[in-house]
Design a protein around this motif. Structure first.
Motif, PDB file in Angstrom:
ATOM      1  N   PHE A 180       0.870  -0.924  -0.077  1.00 25.09           N
ATOM      2  CA  PHE A 180       0.098  -0.233   0.026  1.00 25.09           C
ATOM      3  C   PHE A 180       0.839   1.286   0.133  1.00 25.09           C
ATOM      4  O   PHE A 180       2.297   1.359   0.126  1.00 25.09           O
ATOM      5  CB  PHE A 180      -0.871  -0.139   1.376  1.00 25.09           C
ATOM      6  CG  PHE A 180      -0.124   0.108   2.521  1.00 25.09           C
ATOM      7  CD1 PHE A 180       0.328   1.426   3.022  1.00 25.09           C
ATOM      8  CD2 PHE A 180       0.087  -1.067   3.197  1.00 25.09           C
ATOM      9  CE1 PHE A 180       0.853   1.667   4.409  1.00 25.09           C
ATOM     10  CE2 PHE A 180       0.721  -0.907   4.565  1.00 25.09           C
ATOM     11  CZ  PHE A 180       1.189   0.434   4.885  1.00 25.09           C
ATOM     12  N   ASP A 229      -0.701  -0.241 -10.028  1.00 25.33           N
ATOM     13  CA  ASP A 229      -2.058   0.429  -9.165  1.00 25.33           C
ATOM     14  C   ASP A 229      -3.103  -0.492  -9.405  1.00 25.33           C
ATOM     15  O   ASP A 229      -3.663  -0.690 -10.601  1.00 25.33           O
ATOM     16  CB  ASP A 229      -2.244   1.831  -9.578  1.00 25.33           C
ATOM     17  CG  ASP A 229      -3.246   2.615  -8.831  1.00 25.33           C
ATOM     18  OD1 ASP A 229      -3.863   1.939  -7.924  1.00 25.33           O
ATOM     19  OD2 ASP A 229      -3.674   3.689  -9.161  1.00 25.33           O
ATOM     20  N   SER A 230      -3.607  -1.026  -8.324  1.00 27.82           N
ATOM     21  CA  SER A 230      -4.664  -2.017  -8.275  1.00 27.82           C
ATOM     22  C   SER A 230      -6.137  -1.144  -8.599  1.00 27.82           C
ATOM     23  O   SER A 230      -7.118  -1.708  -9.047  1.00 27.82           O
ATOM     24  CB  SER A 230      -5.061  -2.571  -6.848  1.00 27.82           C
ATOM     25  OG  SER A 230      -5.350  -1.830  -5.975  1.00 27.82           O
ATOM     26  N   ARG A 231      -6.010   0.261  -8.535  1.00 22.67           N
ATOM     27  CA  ARG A 231      -7.217   0.756  -8.466  1.00 22.67           C
ATOM     28  C   ARG A 231      -8.171   0.619  -7.202  1.00 22.67           C
ATOM     29  O   ARG A 231      -9.478   0.928  -7.511  1.00 22.67           O
ATOM     30  CB  ARG A 231      -7.945   0.992  -9.745  1.00 22.67           C
ATOM     31  CG  ARG A 231      -7.143   1.309 -11.013  1.00 22.67           C
ATOM     32  CD  ARG A 231      -6.871   3.006 -11.056  1.00 22.67           C
ATOM     33  NE  ARG A 231      -5.708   3.554 -11.854  1.00 22.67           N
ATOM     34  CZ  ARG A 231      -5.445   4.619 -12.228  1.00 22.67           C
ATOM     35  NH1 ARG A 231      -5.950   5.518 -11.507  1.00 22.67           N
ATOM     36  NH2 ARG A 231      -4.747   4.775 -12.896  1.00 22.67           N
ATOM     37  N   SER A 255      -1.193   7.543 -12.036  1.00 23.66           N
ATOM     38  CA  SER A 255      -1.629   7.728 -10.603  1.00 23.66           C
ATOM     39  C   SER A 255      -0.862   8.682  -9.882  1.00 23.66           C
ATOM     40  O   SER A 255       0.453   8.677  -9.941  1.00 23.66           O
ATOM     41  CB  SER A 255      -1.527   6.274  -9.915  1.00 23.66           C
ATOM     42  OG  SER A 255      -2.217   4.983 -10.545  1.00 23.66           O
ATOM     43  N   SER A 257      -3.941   3.413  -0.965  1.00 23.31           N
ATOM     44  CA  SER A 257      -3.954   2.749  -2.304  1.00 23.31           C
ATOM     45  C   SER A 257      -3.199   1.385  -2.292  1.00 23.31           C
ATOM     46  O   SER A 257      -2.067   1.576  -1.589  1.00 23.31           O
ATOM     47  CB  SER A 257      -3.515   3.668  -3.507  1.00 23.31           C
ATOM     48  OG  SER A 257      -4.485   4.879  -3.504  1.00 23.31           O
ATOM     49  N   HIS A 307      -2.155   7.788   2.057  1.00 24.97           N
ATOM     50  CA  HIS A 307      -2.738   9.055   1.481  1.00 24.97           C
ATOM     51  C   HIS A 307      -2.150  10.269   2.163  1.00 24.97           C
ATOM     52  O   HIS A 307      -2.324  11.320   1.656  1.00 24.97           O
ATOM     53  CB  HIS A 307      -4.181   8.771   1.146  1.00 24.97           C
ATOM     54  CG  HIS A 307      -4.465   8.054  -0.153  1.00 24.97           C
ATOM     55  ND1 HIS A 307      -5.907   7.871  -0.175  1.00 24.97           N
ATOM     56  CD2 HIS A 307      -3.795   7.240  -0.822  1.00 24.97           C
ATOM     57  CE1 HIS A 307      -6.067   7.016  -1.254  1.00 24.97           C
ATOM     58  NE2 HIS A 307      -4.687   6.497  -1.618  1.00 24.97           N
ATOM     59  N   ASP A 311      -8.863   1.558  -3.372  1.00 31.41           N
ATOM     60  CA  ASP A 311      -8.453   2.292  -2.166  1.00 31.41           C
ATOM     61  C   ASP A 311      -8.870   1.400  -0.950  1.00 31.41           C
ATOM     62  O   ASP A 311     -10.106   0.912  -0.955  1.00 31.41           O
ATOM     63  CB  ASP A 311      -9.192   3.651  -2.201  1.00 31.41           C
ATOM     64  CG  ASP A 311      -8.249   4.336  -3.238  1.00 31.41           C
ATOM     65  OD1 ASP A 311      -8.804   5.605  -3.711  1.00 31.41           O
ATOM     66  OD2 ASP A 311      -7.176   4.203  -3.673  1.00 31.41           O
ATOM     67  N   ASP A 312      -8.322   1.641   0.194  1.00 38.54           N
ATOM     68  CA  ASP A 312      -8.688   1.056   1.318  1.00 38.54           C
ATOM     69  C   ASP A 312      -8.111   1.840   2.569  1.00 38.54           C
ATOM     70  O   ASP A 312      -7.761   2.908   2.459  1.00 38.54           O
ATOM     71  CB  ASP A 312      -8.216  -0.437   1.465  1.00 38.54           C
ATOM     72  CG  ASP A 312      -8.969  -1.445   2.112  1.00 38.54           C
ATOM     73  OD1 ASP A 312      -9.618  -1.041   3.178  1.00 38.54           O
ATOM     74  OD2 ASP A 312      -9.284  -2.612   1.648  1.00 38.54           O
ATOM     75  N   TRP A 372       0.052  10.301  -6.103  1.00 37.69           N
ATOM     76  CA  TRP A 372       0.130  10.173  -4.756  1.00 37.69           C
ATOM     77  C   TRP A 372       1.059  11.000  -4.129  1.00 37.69           C
ATOM     78  O   TRP A 372       2.000  11.517  -4.850  1.00 37.69           O
ATOM     79  CB  TRP A 372       0.467   8.680  -4.223  1.00 37.69           C
ATOM     80  CG  TRP A 372      -0.353   7.488  -4.651  1.00 37.69           C
ATOM     81  CD1 TRP A 372      -1.957   7.333  -4.345  1.00 37.69           C
ATOM     82  CD2 TRP A 372      -0.072   6.632  -5.517  1.00 37.69           C
ATOM     83  NE1 TRP A 372      -2.265   6.404  -5.103  1.00 37.69           N
ATOM     84  CE2 TRP A 372      -1.324   5.679  -5.841  1.00 37.69           C
ATOM     85  CE3 TRP A 372       1.152   6.233  -6.321  1.00 37.69           C
ATOM     86  CZ2 TRP A 372      -1.292   4.761  -6.692  1.00 37.69           C
ATOM     87  CZ3 TRP A 372       0.856   5.209  -7.030  1.00 37.69           C
ATOM     88  CH2 TRP A 372       0.080   4.326  -7.339  1.00 37.69           C
TER      89      TRP A 372
END
Length: 265
Positions: free
Chosen positions: A49, A203-205, A160, A93, A52, A207-208, A162
């Motif tokens: 991960f 990027d897995s796209r 992406s 992410s 953010h 968010d967690d 960040w």
């Protein structure tokens, strides 16, 4: 199960073996009285991960020379904790490991004052200045700058953005190709560093949120009373699913953070 495997071209003995395996599971495991207690989430493999936001459970502050305890003893120089984020989840992410996918490059920044603009050069072409203003720098904005390059073009990259990191994946007409490594054009007056490198992390796209299982103590900058967070935005780490908790941090990239919104390795 039988119906599903009947649609595939497999030998009868192979299908029978698979059916026997499924039947054994249903008879010996699927009907076990404790099957409902199993938590499938707990078997998920660790995930990579990127944070953010900055995070600190609390920060440490020192008592001044005018502070005394109830016994009248001075507390000067002693530490005490001031809550910052507490045990709250931190948005992230998630990445996928993708060594056989499209070419991907990461643009990474280091510095305490990341401001102004940069240019990205690919081969013989260079982008227009890319603003580093956080309000301007969106994924759509960066995509527009890259697609304007003659050797990229519209629909041939995915980006992406960040904190401290831009991930660029080559798709479309550039899928499966290995473009040159980006070169970074920094202004002479820049007080930060920036570089590019190839990566297999995609990027897995997705968010967690992650939870830190241990206290993360930041410090307080006494000069301007700002928090130097324990975990900087843009830090990369791994987390594992823990039952009844969620994604729990296993380790985290060490990045200094000066409290002004920009991390420094």
């Amino acid at each position: 199960m039988t119906k599903r495997w009947n649609t595939l071209q497999v030998t009868g003995s192979y299908k029978k073996t698979l059916d026997n395996m499924v039947n054994w599971f249903l008879q010996n495991v699927g009907n076990h009285p404790d099957i409902g207690k199993l938590n499938v989430e707990a078997t998920r493999h660790p995930v990579r991960f990127i944070l953010h936001e900055p995070y600190s459970t609390y920060c440490l502050k020192k008592y001044s020379s005018s502070d005394y305890d109830l016994d009248g003893d001075t507390r000067a120089g002693q530490y005490y904790a001031v809550m910052v984020d507490g045990d709250t989840p931190v948005p992230v992410s998630l990445f996928n490991w993708d060594p056989y996918g499209n070419t991907k490059q990461m643009i990474e920044f280091r510095g305490d004052d990341i401001m102004g603009s940069i240019k990205l050069a690919l081969g013989d072409y260079e982008t227009d200045p890319i603003s580093l203003n956080t309000e301007t720098l969106t994924e759509e904005y960066l995509l527009q700058k890259l697609e304007a390059l003659p050797n990229i073009g519209a629909g041939n990259v995915i980006v992406s953005v960040w904190p401290g990191h831009w991930l660029i994946e080559f798709v479309g007409a550039l899928a499966g190709k290995v473009p040159d490594q980006f070169e970074i054009d920094l202004p002479e007056e820049a007080v930060f560093d920036c570089w590019s490198y190839y990566t297999h992390w995609k990027d897995s796209r997705i968010d967690d949120e992650v939870i830190f299982p241990y206290p993360m103590a930041g410090t307080l900058d006494a000069d301007d009373n700002t928090v130097s967070d324990a975990a900087a935005a843009g830090s990369i780490g791994f987390a594992k699913m823990v039952p009844n908790v969620g994604l729990t941090v296993m380790n985290l990239q060490c990045r200094d953070y000066y409290g002004d919104g920009t991390p420094d390795l």
